[in-house]
Design a protein around this motif. Sequence first.
Motif, PDB file in Angstrom:
ATOM      1  N   LYS A  87      65.825  77.434  89.788  1.00  0.00           N
ATOM      2  CA  LYS A  87      66.096  77.186  88.536  1.00  0.00           C
ATOM      3  C   LYS A  87      67.448  76.782  88.151  1.00  0.00           C
ATOM      4  N   LEU A  88      68.575  76.922  88.955  1.00  0.00           N
ATOM      5  CA  LEU A  88      69.942  76.542  88.994  1.00  0.00           C
ATOM      6  C   LEU A  88      69.823  74.908  89.439  1.00  0.00           C
ATOM      7  N   GLY A  89      68.779  74.506  90.051  1.00  0.00           N
ATOM      8  CA  GLY A  89      69.005  73.249  90.547  1.00  0.00           C
ATOM      9  C   GLY A  89      69.285  73.157  91.915  1.00  0.00           C
ATOM     10  N   PHE A  90      68.809  74.038  92.815  1.00  0.00           N
ATOM     11  CA  PHE A  90      69.294  73.933  94.199  1.00  0.00           C
ATOM     12  C   PHE A  90      68.083  73.264  94.893  1.00  0.00           C
ATOM     13  N   GLY A  91      68.185  72.353  95.914  1.00  0.00           N
ATOM     14  CA  GLY A  91      67.164  71.815  96.622  1.00  0.00           C
ATOM     15  C   GLY A  91      67.433  71.128  97.887  1.00  0.00           C
TER      16      GLY A  91
ATOM     17  N   GLN B 225      74.360  84.516  89.876  1.00  0.00           N
ATOM     18  CA  GLN B 225      74.044  83.171  89.307  1.00  0.00           C
ATOM     19  C   GLN B 225      75.412  82.387  89.221  1.00  0.00           C
ATOM     20  N   ARG B 226      76.570  83.176  88.612  1.00  0.00           N
ATOM     21  CA  ARG B 226      77.792  82.335  88.421  1.00  0.00           C
ATOM     22  C   ARG B 226      78.363  81.829  89.866  1.00  0.00           C
ATOM     23  N   GLN B 227      78.168  82.786  90.763  1.00  0.00           N
ATOM     24  CA  GLN B 227      78.652  82.211  92.211  1.00  0.00           C
ATOM     25  C   GLN B 227      78.012  80.965  92.743  1.00  0.00           C
TER      26      GLN B 227
END
Length: 206
Positions: free
Chosen positions: A143-147, A113-115
């Motif tokens: 969840k992190l906002g990738f799209g 997640q950090r990467q």
Amino acid sequence: MSFDFHVHIARLPHAEELSQKLIARGYQAVIVACEKWEWDAVENLLSIWKENATPCFGIHPMIASAEKENFPFLLQKLTALLEKYPQAFVGECGLDKRYPGYKPGEIQEEIFQRQAELALHFQRPLMIHSVGDTRRILKILEKLGFGENSPPIILHRFTGDAEIVQRALKFNALFSLHRDSFRKTSTREALPLIPEERIRFETDAC
């Protein structure tokens, strides 16, 4: 001209001599380094490769558990490398059920997640290693906002099925194919679903 989308050149014997021979043959590559000694080695090799290579720096899930206490330092060093090399990708990183810390909420997931957050922050492609649960990886990225408008994710050594292809395309995905990608029937059947411009090829040599 050959373009290898994922090679661990620093892990190969006589890496400097080999690099010079490959460059002389018009070889270009994404050179992957996924632990600290390999970062240092790739930095040294970049003076040989110059414009023929794109570096890719990350922390592999196979070392996540062993580097748990050292992770803040590694993250700081990784961030500095991404600042130093604006063309660099992030990774390879991800989840691998063969190594400790794989379960949800454990160290592999935290380090991945950090990467992924660094890839978003620097707007860099994210090179993903997945053995065990690509669906969980895609859920984390969502969840992190990738799209569709985020930096591309790269499914390295892709061995997923049709569902994974369809879901990953929503994340601006590139599919890096290795000879292993053609072994499973479900993956072979999924490959025609990938737009041609989204396909890359790799040796994953190391």
